[in-house]
Design a protein around this motif. Structure first.
Motif, PDB file in Angstrom:
ATOM      1  N   GLU A 558       0.827  -1.200   0.000  1.00 22.27           N
ATOM      2  CA  GLU A 558       0.000   0.000   0.000  1.00 22.27           C
ATOM      3  C   GLU A 558       0.864   1.253   0.000  1.00 22.27           C
ATOM      4  O   GLU A 558       0.539   2.242  -0.658  1.00 22.27           O
ATOM      5  N   GLN A 559       1.968   1.211   0.747  1.00 21.84           N
ATOM      6  CA  GLN A 559       2.860   2.361   0.760  1.00 21.84           C
ATOM      7  C   GLN A 559       3.512   2.583  -0.600  1.00 21.84           C
ATOM      8  O   GLN A 559       3.631   3.714  -1.071  1.00 21.84           O
ATOM      9  N   MET A 560       3.930   1.502  -1.237  1.00 21.97           N
ATOM     10  CA  MET A 560       4.550   1.614  -2.559  1.00 21.97           C
ATOM     11  C   MET A 560       3.525   2.100  -3.574  1.00 21.97           C
ATOM     12  O   MET A 560       3.812   2.968  -4.406  1.00 21.97           O
ATOM     13  N   LYS A 561       2.327   1.541  -3.510  1.00 19.70           N
ATOM     14  CA  LYS A 561       1.252   1.971  -4.403  1.00 19.70           C
ATOM     15  C   LYS A 561       0.954   3.461  -4.219  1.00 19.70           C
ATOM     16  O   LYS A 561       0.711   4.196  -5.185  1.00 19.70           O
ATOM     17  N   GLY A 562       1.010   3.899  -2.963  1.00 27.27           N
ATOM     18  CA  GLY A 562       0.660   5.283  -2.654  1.00 27.27           C
ATOM     19  C   GLY A 562       1.568   6.328  -3.248  1.00 27.27           C
ATOM     20  O   GLY A 562       1.236   7.511  -3.250  1.00 27.27           O
ATOM     21  N   ARG A 563       2.747   5.901  -3.767  1.00 23.00           N
ATOM     22  CA  ARG A 563       3.633   6.893  -4.388  1.00 23.00           C
ATOM     23  C   ARG A 563       2.972   7.575  -5.577  1.00 23.00           C
ATOM     24  O   ARG A 563       3.311   8.695  -5.913  1.00 23.00           O
ATOM     25  N   GLY A 564       2.037   6.884  -6.230  1.00 26.17           N
ATOM     26  CA  GLY A 564       1.405   7.472  -7.413  1.00 26.17           C
ATOM     27  C   GLY A 564       0.105   8.184  -7.136  1.00 26.17           C
ATOM     28  O   GLY A 564      -0.531   8.707  -8.051  1.00 26.17           O
TER      29      GLY A 564
END
Length: 923
Positions: A558-564
């Motif tokens: 979720e954190q990685m996804k949230g970069r976009g």
């Protein structure tokens, strides 16, 4: 408190006192006997064995600060439950002899500071707290700490501690804060004032302004709440620099000055903690190093900040960083590093702990004592135009799905991971590798190139149709060597130079400079990283988040996804990406199957892409929207609002009788599982009607306002790009034609494989036997999946299913995605046990409906709570080919009490239903 101080010749109570003496001395107290009394030996003096007033016994220790008695210590042997001796210490606190009372500080005729200690445990009751209550400490507070509290009490005893002062906070100035931030700040302050918990959790979607919220809370607590110093823990040291900038840029709403003009905010560095610091920013690893007296580097150190020990760490008292150093600890991105191995570092400090996270998991809630003070989901942030929605684009290749084999004798390059020196060797044996080994043990240049070429070829036709500039893209790789290969290949694939793509990892020459350039440069289009930009880093123009590595943690995904997810103004966006108009979505490009894990939520708000906005609005008018359609309508309206100019936004707001955003928020709330659960709880007799009523209420404003619906359609048409659907193109050539001979070969080989291995693979043995009393388990199916995935077969359920579709189309139900449990359907169909090939989950759903009908016909009636259990058990069977009692100790069952809850709600029939469902749904 780990110093054992064991001296076998002493009694248990004497050993405890030896430990207590050492702890007092370490904390700066001068420990004395009555005969050696010298109140000028130091600011704090602890006197042993003081005889109290008649009837009050003998105090183990009496504490003096600045020549006045301020507290007592009741000493007990190790292992004593300290709460059971509080009456004794309370008696001493109120029983000072007359001679001592003349030089004593009392509060309501008793000493303000009361301790119970055993050498391994320590409790304090601070009489200046609004509700004096014993709490655990790591070690004794230093004399100057208690002296400061006494000085505060001389001004106002009711606000001598932050626990008292935080109850008199002025109202929050809400200008400039979003509703979710207001709720979070107020929730934190309410939790601090009530003191029912020692920890608080704020769940706020990535990109919704968690750090700004935390800075606002810090300012208020420092200025109005009586807090002296705050520790702000970040996930990576480079995020500490970003957090420091947030503090430096924060304009105080009541004063107008920058926060850092009023309070010192510093990073924890090699110089240690500056005594004048009001906020200290650090990683938990650096705090641990400081507690151990080790040097803390001033610069980024991935080896330090990314270090995770094999076993939980322990800590010892450090007089340079005593437990009372911080009144508050804020843990940003609280899904990591706070429980397990690093827990003791946080528990060292006598501080309230506030966690900030977008992705709480079960352990997070447990650590924070289930005290969720505010909640703001990703869907809500999309509805508020705080974040943008996303799409998923999946790229599959043969090697990334199944691995490959390199034959013996092949001359292959080998690269030393440390030095990057390349040499060539001939393989002595065949080397077979699986997809998890890809890019760790083996690098397949063909696989990397094929994935990136597919991305290039589909980028402007399917992923971002009509665009010509490569969108800002962040690629996550498995390690630094993998990232090196990817950045080289993507430059070749796009025919671009060094300024087109850069590797941004801790091992780079200037990672911070590269990151800044990636945010602002129109030429740097692709960043390749491992972990450095995985959490907390803000790159607003980012439109593609590309996974070339798998992620097993739902929170980390979720954190990685949230970069976009970040929004950006059209003007700023076009400065970086000239051919873009506005950012209303981002794309998850998945080349490894990360979005297909059961533990990952990769479902966007947009769920019915094939249904037009006009059709959705017409269905809203007729109150016939499904849940998925309601979600899609919310996503479309949120995207439309991002495209509108301020002038255009005014009319729909007026037609809506308030604002379009409130309409979108209502739609999002209607599809929120928590809101639906509340609706069902209020109408348990008919759950479906309860949910449908929630959906109907949400679309009421649209249904009742035809002019608003028409205006929305007009605005959408105005902002849509013209697409030519009239001209007919002519196909000249295409690849990927279904090879029926290849498919027939797969089916034949599959049948032969079943016959050849029926007695050596447990899952096949059980499925062949067709015995009702023996069921195949998920682990056994997973074993079968792993076996067929190996070379030379390289089969997956998807591949075998597609082969059957090509050969026996009329007998096969199409599905876009298959799981391990579909092997049950494939084996049964191959053996002739089933006439049609249908997904296992669909068969289970069909059998479950039949079982429910059968139960109703036999007179059984289920309540909504009972149906919840039965429905969830059916879901587990569909996903795992069966259910056991052990499954009841996992989510979601634990949320309703686990096994005990099952017995409570289903009674004596619980075991019968469990067996029935296992038997009937998997038959």
């Amino acid at each position: 408190m780990t110093d054992t101080g064991e001296e076998p010749q002493l009694t248990a109570e004497q050993r405890a006192r030896v430990l207590i003496d050492r702890q007092l001395t370490a904390a700066g107290w001068s420990v004395q006997s009555r005969t050696e009394l010298n109140l000028f030996a130091g600011q704090g003096v602890a006197v042993r064995e003081v005889i109290m007033a008649p009837g009050h016994g003998r105090a183990d220790y009496v504490l003096y600060v600045d020549q006045r008695v301020i507290g007592v210590i009741e000493a007990k042997p190790e292992g004593t439950t300290l709460s059971g001796v509080e009456w004794q210490s309370a008696r001493y606190a109120a029983g000072l002899p007359a001679a001592v009372r003349l030089k004593a500080l009392t509060l309501d005729d008793r000493l303000p500071f009361v301790f119970e200690a055993s050498g391994s445990e320590l409790h304090i009751t601070n009489g200046y707290d609004p509700v004096p209550r014993a709490r655990a400490l790591f070690s004794f507070p230093r004399p100057e700490t208690l002296a400061r509290t006494v000085r505060n009490a001389e001004d106002d005893a009711a606000t001598a501690t932050w626990r008292g002062r935080v109850r008199t906070m002025p109202d929050l100035i809400i200008e400039g804060l979003r509703p979710a931030q207001i709720t979070a700040v107020q929730g934190i302050e309410r939790s601090l004032a009530e003191q029912r918990y020692s920890r608080s959790l704020v769940q706020m979607a990535t990109g919704a302004g968690k750090t700004y919220t935390a800075v606002t809370s810090c300012y208020r607590l420092l200025k109005h709440g009586g807090f002296r110093r705050i520790l702000f823990l970040v996930d990576r040291n480079n995020l500490g620099t970003q957090t420091l900038a947030e503090f430096q840029n924060y304009a105080t709403p009541d004063d107008g000055r920058r926060l850092t003009e009023m309070y010192n905010v510093d990073m924890l560095t090699g110089a240690g903690m500056v005594s004048s610091s009001s906020v200290v920013i650090s990683t938990i690893q650096r705090v641990y190093a400081a507690l151990r007296g080790e040097a803390v580097p001033d610069q980024d150190d991935p080896g330090l900040d990314g270090f995770t020990p094999d076993a939980p760490v322990d800590v010892v008292y450090n007089p340079e960083l005593p437990p009372e150093s911080f009144d508050l600890v804020i843990v940003d991105e609280a899904h990591r590093s706070i429980y397990g191995v690093w827990r003791r570092v946080l528990e060292y400090f006598d501080a309230h702990i506030v966690g900030l996270t977008a992705t709480p998991v079960k352990q997070t809630f447990g650590f924070f004592q289930q005290n969720l003070v505010s909640e703001y989901t990703y869907a809500q942030s999309v509805a508020d135009n705080v974040n943008v929605d996303f799409d998923v684009y999946r790229i599959r290749t043969q090697i990334s799905e199944s691995g490959s084999t390199i034959e013996a004798g092949t001359i292959v390059p080998k690269v030393d991971r440390r030095t990057r020196v390349q040499r060539y060797e001939a393989l002595d044996d065949d080397v077979a590798y699986t997809s998890p080994q890809l890019d760790r043990a083996v690098t397949s240049k063909s696989q990397i190139r094929l994935v990136l070429e597919t991305f290039r070829d589909r980028l402007f036709t399917e992923i971002f149709p009509g665009r010509s500039t490569v969108p800002k893209t962040l690629i996550f790789c498995k390690d630094d060597n993998h990232a090196e290969e990817v950045v080289t290949t993507i430059r070749e694939v796009f025919g671009a130079g060094n300024d087109f793509a850069a590797k941004i990892t801790y091992n780079g020459r200037d990672p911070k400079g590269d990151l800044k350039k990636f945010r602002t440069s129109p030429t740097l289009r692709v960043a390749v990283t491992v972990d450095m930009i995985a959490t907390g880093t803000d790159v607003r123009p980012l439109e593609c988040v590309f996974f070339l590595r798998d992620v097993r943690s739902a929170a980390y995904f979720e954190q990685m996804k949230g970069r976009g997810s970040r929004t950006i103004s059209p003007t700023d966006f076009q400065l970086v990406t000239p051919d873009a108009t506005s950012k209303h979505r981002f794309v998850l490009v998945d080349a490894v199957g990360v979005t297909e894990h059961d533990h990952v939520d990769a479902t966007p708000l947009e769920r019915k892409r094939s249904v037009s906005l006009e059709r959705l609005l017409d269905k809203a008018a007729a109150l016939t929207l499904t849940e998925d359609e309601t979600s899609s309508l919310a996503s479309r309206l949120a995207k439309l609002e991002l495209d509108l100019t301020p002038a255009e936004r005014g009319e729909p707001d007026e037609l809506a009788g308030g604002s379009m955003r409130s309409v979108v928020q209502a739609l999002v709330a209607a599809v929120d599982p928590d809101e639906q659960a509340k609706a069902v709880a209020a109408r348990p007799s008919d759950p479906e009607a309860a949910v449908q009523g929630l959906l109907d209420d949400a679309v009421r404003e649209l249904a009742a306002r035809p002019l608003l619906r028409e205006r929305i359609k007009e605005l959408r048409r105005r902002h849509d790009q013209l697409i030519d659907e009239v001209s007919v193109d002519v196909l000249l050539d295409a690849g990927g034609v279904v090879d029926t001979e290849r498919a027939r070969s797969v089916v034949t080989s599959w049948r032969q494989y079943l016959d050849d291995h029926r007695s050596e693979i447990t899952a096949l043995e059980l499925l062949y036997s067709r015995r009702a009393d023996q069921q195949v388990t998920f682990a056994e199916l997973r074993e079968l999946a792993e076996r067929i995935k190996r070379p030379p077969y390289n089969w997956t359920p998807d591949l075998i299913w597609r082969a059957y579709e090509a050969v026996e189309l009329d007998l096969v139900s199409h599905s876009d995605r298959h799981t391990v449990t579909d092997l049950v359907s494939l084996v049964r169909f191959t053996l002739g046990a089933d006439d049609r090939l249908e997904p296992f989950a669909a068969k289970v759903a069909e059998r479950y409906e039949a079982w429910l009908t059968q139960q109703e016909q036999s007179g059984a009636e289920f309540t909504a709570r009972q149906r919840w259990w039965l429905d969830r058990m059916a879901d587990v069977i569909a996903a795992s080919a069966g259910i056991t009692e052990d499954d009841l100790d996992n989510v979601p069952f634990t949320e309703h009490g686990g096994v005990d809850g099952l017995l409570r709600d289903l009674g004596d029939r619980a075991a019968v239903y469990l067996a029935d469902l296992n038997r009937e749904l998997t038959a």
